[in-house]
Write a protein that holds these residues in place. Sequence first.
Motif, short mmCIF file in Angstrom:
data_model
loop_
_atom_site.label_atom_id
_atom_site.label_comp_id
_atom_site.label_asym_id
_atom_site.label_seq_id
_atom_site.Cartn_x
_atom_site.Cartn_y
_atom_site.Cartn_z
N GLU A 132 0.83 -1.21 0.00
CA GLU A 132 0.00 0.00 0.00
C GLU A 132 0.87 1.26 0.00
O GLU A 132 0.56 2.23 -0.70
CB GLU A 132 -0.92 -0.01 1.22
N GLN A 133 1.96 1.22 0.78
CA GLN A 133 2.86 2.37 0.79
C GLN A 133 3.51 2.57 -0.58
O GLN A 133 3.65 3.70 -1.05
CB GLN A 133 3.95 2.17 1.85
N GLN A 134 3.91 1.43 -1.21
CA GLN A 134 4.53 1.52 -2.53
C GLN A 134 3.56 2.09 -3.56
O GLN A 134 3.93 2.91 -4.40
CB GLN A 134 5.02 0.13 -2.97
N VAL A 135 2.31 1.63 -3.48
CA VAL A 135 1.29 2.15 -4.41
C VAL A 135 1.11 3.65 -4.20
O VAL A 135 1.02 4.42 -5.17
CB VAL A 135 -0.05 1.41 -4.21
N GLU A 136 1.07 4.06 -2.93
CA GLU A 136 0.92 5.49 -2.65
C GLU A 136 2.12 6.28 -3.16
O GLU A 136 1.97 7.38 -3.71
CB GLU A 136 0.75 5.71 -1.14
N ARG A 137 3.34 5.70 -2.96
CA ARG A 137 4.53 6.39 -3.46
C ARG A 137 4.51 6.51 -4.98
O ARG A 137 4.87 7.55 -5.54
CB ARG A 137 5.80 5.64 -3.01
N GLU A 138 4.09 5.41 -5.64
CA GLU A 138 4.03 5.45 -7.10
C GLU A 138 3.01 6.48 -7.58
O GLU A 138 3.26 7.20 -8.55
CB GLU A 138 3.69 4.06 -7.64
N LYS A 139 1.87 6.53 -6.89
CA LYS A 139 0.88 7.55 -7.25
C LYS A 139 1.45 8.95 -7.07
O LYS A 139 1.25 9.84 -7.91
CB LYS A 139 -0.38 7.38 -6.40
N HIS A 140 2.18 9.11 -5.96
CA HIS A 140 2.78 10.42 -5.69
C HIS A 140 3.82 10.77 -6.75
O HIS A 140 3.87 11.92 -7.23
CB HIS A 140 3.42 10.41 -4.30
#
Length: 388
Positions: A132-140
């Motif tokens: 979930e953190q990686q997905v958020e980072r990628e979105k960012h």
Amino acid sequence: MSPVRGSNSDRLLERVAQPGNSQMAWAGRDSWDNTPEELLEYSWRLDHGDWSRYSLETDRMFPDLPHGRHVLEVRARDRDYNVDPTPAVAGFSVVPSVWLQAWFVTMVISFLILVAMLIWIIIRIRERHLIEQQVEREKHLVEMDRIKTGFFTNISHELNTPLALIKGPLESMLEAGPDEDGEQLLSLAMRNVDRVANLVSQLLDFRKLEQGQMRIEAEEGNISRPVRECVDLLQPLAKRHKVSCHLEMVEPCMGWFDADKLKKIVQNLIVNAIKYSPSDGEVRVLLDAVPGQGGGRTLSLIVEDTGRGIAPKHLHHIFDRFYRVPEKTIVDGSGIGLNLTKELVDLWGGEIRAESPIHQDVKRPGTRFLVHLPVDLENISNKGSSHG
């Protein structure tokens, strides 16, 4: 003979606790009353092993017996050497250690399974959290990249408009023929306008490359012509740096090419060579059409100089974006020219590499850039290009 008994016991021994150090005692009586009890001799064996020698001992310590069922046999002999034909037999069990008993092993295995399940659950929760953190980072990162691209696009267009408005009047003033001092100032202003305009153009090219909007627009013709135009166009820059710059080729090269992309590649390499060459230095541009590795023809473009060269530790970084080789003297540049050149060569389906040093002169070891570009239509990698 009476039954075999354990030490400190008044009944037949059935179970012995670990570690299995068991002392067994026995007693006998002569049925004919010819031999007193204290003179009877005994022989024993454990678990159907060999019989011991006869002796007067009436007990025995058996150390470290393994857990499980055991059988002790004892026979008596009187002083006339008459042997009891029916030995006394005692069976007993040595209880295994707690950690070897089934209930304890089952409990330990169950505990380990429970711990493993808890660890697995914790790991899964952690992995899900990391995902979930990686997905958020990628979105960012995607959002930041979009903002960055938008910024570069906007700032490039914002710079382009005033540059055009400045460049037009400057060109008109130069054509009008000002005095010598005014002409020098106007020339300086024009050079800086061209420098900023070139930087803006490079930023726009980067935007197109990142968004996949740039294509190789291949047309058939004389490839030598745009290369010569670049060399001629950069002669004033070479003169200001007191560097000679010339084109060498055996014969005109014909083939399919994108004139705009080719000019950008050639111009970036020549400008870089001129900037890093000393006074009285030389920049050579060699052009030829050679057979390609996979068949067809390849344009061979070589740009070499007599500059300070590039140390091996920097050589494999020079095509990285914004990378600049540390210099003792400041050299103008943004650090994106060579990276853009490589991006254009890759888009074309060609290859580029650098070599240094190329001369024996330790003060002017020089650098050579070698570019190979396919010039047959079927070998140009850009499938989305349009062809004239």
